[in-house]
Design a protein around this motif. Sequence first.
Motif, PDB file in Angstrom:
ATOM      1  N   MET A  58       0.815  -1.147  -0.037  1.00 43.40           N
ATOM      2  CA  MET A  58       0.052   0.032   0.022  1.00 43.40           C
ATOM      3  C   MET A  58       0.835   1.296   0.116  1.00 43.40           C
ATOM      4  N   PHE A  59       0.445   2.263  -0.792  1.00 42.68           N
ATOM      5  CA  PHE A  59       1.401   3.502  -0.802  1.00 42.68           C
ATOM      6  C   PHE A  59       1.249   4.371   0.342  1.00 42.68           C
ATOM      7  N   ASN A  60       2.200   5.042   0.657  1.00 40.73           N
ATOM      8  CA  ASN A  60       2.009   5.896   1.980  1.00 40.73           C
ATOM      9  C   ASN A  60       2.038   7.388   1.354  1.00 40.73           C
ATOM     10  N   TYR A  61       0.885   7.824   1.373  1.00 41.07           N
ATOM     11  CA  TYR A  61       0.295   9.203   0.899  1.00 41.07           C
ATOM     12  C   TYR A  61       0.921  10.234   2.075  1.00 41.07           C
ATOM     13  N   ASP A  62       1.350   9.890   3.167  1.00 40.92           N
ATOM     14  CA  ASP A  62       1.844  10.604   4.310  1.00 40.92           C
ATOM     15  C   ASP A  62       3.298  10.772   4.245  1.00 40.92           C
ATOM     16  N   ALA A  63       4.102   9.976   3.426  1.00 37.49           N
ATOM     17  CA  ALA A  63       5.526  10.168   3.389  1.00 37.49           C
ATOM     18  C   ALA A  63       5.967  11.432   2.702  1.00 37.49           C
ATOM     19  N   SER A  64       7.181  11.982   3.064  1.00 41.28           N
ATOM     20  CA  SER A  64       7.472  13.024   2.456  1.00 41.28           C
ATOM     21  C   SER A  64       7.735  12.707   0.766  1.00 41.28           C
ATOM     22  N   ALA A  65       7.813  13.694   0.083  1.00 44.20           N
ATOM     23  CA  ALA A  65       8.182  13.308  -1.336  1.00 44.20           C
ATOM     24  C   ALA A  65       8.644  14.456  -2.090  1.00 44.20           C
ATOM     25  N   ASP A  66       9.457  14.164  -3.332  1.00 45.54           N
ATOM     26  CA  ASP A  66      10.269  15.235  -4.091  1.00 45.54           C
ATOM     27  C   ASP A  66       9.540  15.172  -5.140  1.00 45.54           C
ATOM     28  N   LEU A  67       9.332  16.258  -5.984  1.00 42.93           N
ATOM     29  CA  LEU A  67       8.777  16.464  -7.459  1.00 42.93           C
ATOM     30  C   LEU A  67       9.686  17.053  -8.317  1.00 42.93           C
ATOM     31  N   TYR A  68      10.171  16.300  -9.424  1.00 44.54           N
ATOM     32  CA  TYR A  68      10.951  16.786 -10.182  1.00 44.54           C
ATOM     33  C   TYR A  68      10.410  17.157 -11.644  1.00 44.54           C
ATOM     34  N   THR A  69      10.348  18.105 -12.290  1.00 41.24           N
ATOM     35  CA  THR A  69       9.960  18.491 -13.561  1.00 41.24           C
ATOM     36  C   THR A  69      10.861  18.656 -14.633  1.00 41.24           C
ATOM     37  N   LYS A  70      10.679  18.553 -15.802  1.00 44.15           N
ATOM     38  CA  LYS A  70      11.529  18.970 -16.813  1.00 44.15           C
ATOM     39  C   LYS A  70      10.745  19.811 -17.818  1.00 44.15           C
ATOM     40  N   ARG A  71      11.502  20.897 -18.389  1.00 41.37           N
ATOM     41  CA  ARG A  71      10.840  21.634 -19.344  1.00 41.37           C
ATOM     42  C   ARG A  71      11.858  21.347 -20.646  1.00 41.37           C
ATOM     43  N   SER A  72      11.164  21.219 -21.640  1.00 38.83           N
ATOM     44  CA  SER A  72      12.122  20.961 -22.875  1.00 38.83           C
ATOM     45  C   SER A  72      12.501  22.426 -23.494  1.00 38.83           C
ATOM     46  N   GLY A  73      13.721  22.543 -24.136  1.00 40.81           N
ATOM     47  CA  GLY A  73      13.884  23.675 -25.119  1.00 40.81           C
ATOM     48  C   GLY A  73      14.531  24.591 -24.307  1.00 40.81           C
ATOM     49  N   MET A  74      15.112  24.369 -22.705  1.00 37.91           N
ATOM     50  CA  MET A  74      15.696  25.407 -22.094  1.00 37.91           C
ATOM     51  C   MET A  74      17.131  24.744 -22.007  1.00 37.91           C
ATOM     52  N   LYS A  75      18.117  25.708 -21.512  1.00 40.66           N
ATOM     53  CA  LYS A  75      19.533  25.318 -21.372  1.00 40.66           C
ATOM     54  C   LYS A  75      19.433  24.275 -20.384  1.00 40.66           C
ATOM     55  N   ALA A  76      20.802  23.459 -20.569  1.00 38.82           N
ATOM     56  CA  ALA A  76      20.822  22.287 -19.613  1.00 38.82           C
ATOM     57  C   ALA A  76      20.693  22.463 -18.381  1.00 38.82           C
ATOM     58  N   HIS A  77      21.263  23.415 -17.420  1.00 37.15           N
ATOM     59  CA  HIS A  77      21.094  23.831 -16.012  1.00 37.15           C
ATOM     60  C   HIS A  77      19.738  24.316 -15.443  1.00 37.15           C
ATOM     61  N   ARG A  78      18.897  24.523 -16.648  1.00 36.02           N
ATOM     62  CA  ARG A  78      17.571  25.006 -16.235  1.00 36.02           C
ATOM     63  C   ARG A  78      16.386  24.211 -16.569  1.00 36.02           C
ATOM     64  N   LYS A  79      16.729  23.173 -17.147  1.00 37.22           N
ATOM     65  CA  LYS A  79      15.805  22.156 -17.460  1.00 37.22           C
ATOM     66  C   LYS A  79      14.898  21.266 -16.329  1.00 37.22           C
ATOM     67  N   THR A  80      15.740  20.990 -15.324  1.00 37.73           N
ATOM     68  CA  THR A  80      15.161  20.691 -14.227  1.00 37.73           C
ATOM     69  C   THR A  80      14.585  21.327 -13.204  1.00 37.73           C
ATOM     70  N   THR A  81      13.261  21.261 -12.700  1.00 36.14           N
ATOM     71  CA  THR A  81      13.150  21.750 -11.444  1.00 36.14           C
ATOM     72  C   THR A  81      12.706  20.849 -10.586  1.00 36.14           C
ATOM     73  N   TYR A  82      12.886  21.366  -9.153  1.00 37.27           N
ATOM     74  CA  TYR A  82      12.528  20.493  -7.921  1.00 37.27           C
ATOM     75  C   TYR A  82      11.827  20.966  -6.965  1.00 37.27           C
ATOM     76  N   ARG A  83      10.947  20.318  -6.266  1.00 36.08           N
ATOM     77  CA  ARG A  83      10.024  20.593  -5.043  1.00 36.08           C
ATOM     78  C   ARG A  83       9.737  19.645  -4.406  1.00 36.08           C
ATOM     79  N   ARG A  84       9.981  20.189  -2.776  1.00 33.87           N
ATOM     80  CA  ARG A  84       9.786  19.283  -2.047  1.00 33.87           C
ATOM     81  C   ARG A  84       8.485  19.267  -1.241  1.00 33.87           C
ATOM     82  N   PHE A  85       8.133  18.395  -0.839  1.00 27.32           N
ATOM     83  CA  PHE A  85       6.514  18.232  -0.271  1.00 27.32           C
ATOM     84  C   PHE A  85       6.632  17.681   1.229  1.00 27.32           C
ATOM     85  N   SER A  86       5.796  18.067   1.899  1.00 26.77           N
ATOM     86  CA  SER A  86       5.954  17.401   3.463  1.00 26.77           C
ATOM     87  C   SER A  86       5.066  15.970   3.421  1.00 26.77           C
TER      88      SER A  86
END
Length: 83
Positions: A1-29
């Motif tokens: 069973m998945f633990n919805y209460d566990a802390s999580a990290d979300l990574y997103t990528k945007r195409s067409g941007m410079k390599a160092h700006r492609k991935t963004t990160y956000r932490r959730f409780s």
Amino acid sequence: MFNYDASADLYTKRSGMKAHRKTTYRRFSNAAEAIHFAMESLTPELLENALLEVGEERFTVDQIRSLYDDIAFPLRRNRRDGS
């Protein structure tokens, strides 16, 4: 069973941007908030390239959608696109 209460990290990528700006990160409780944010706030482009990390597990967009649609998902769904 998945633990919805566990802390999580979300990574997103945007195409067409410079390599160092492609991935963004956000932490959730907790994973439920991360999933909710991904499904209801990300643009389709960012959602398609999203990666959720909970503990040592990683989830792709299809898995994130499944967790969001699961009956055990603890937050109210307000999906803006109706999909």
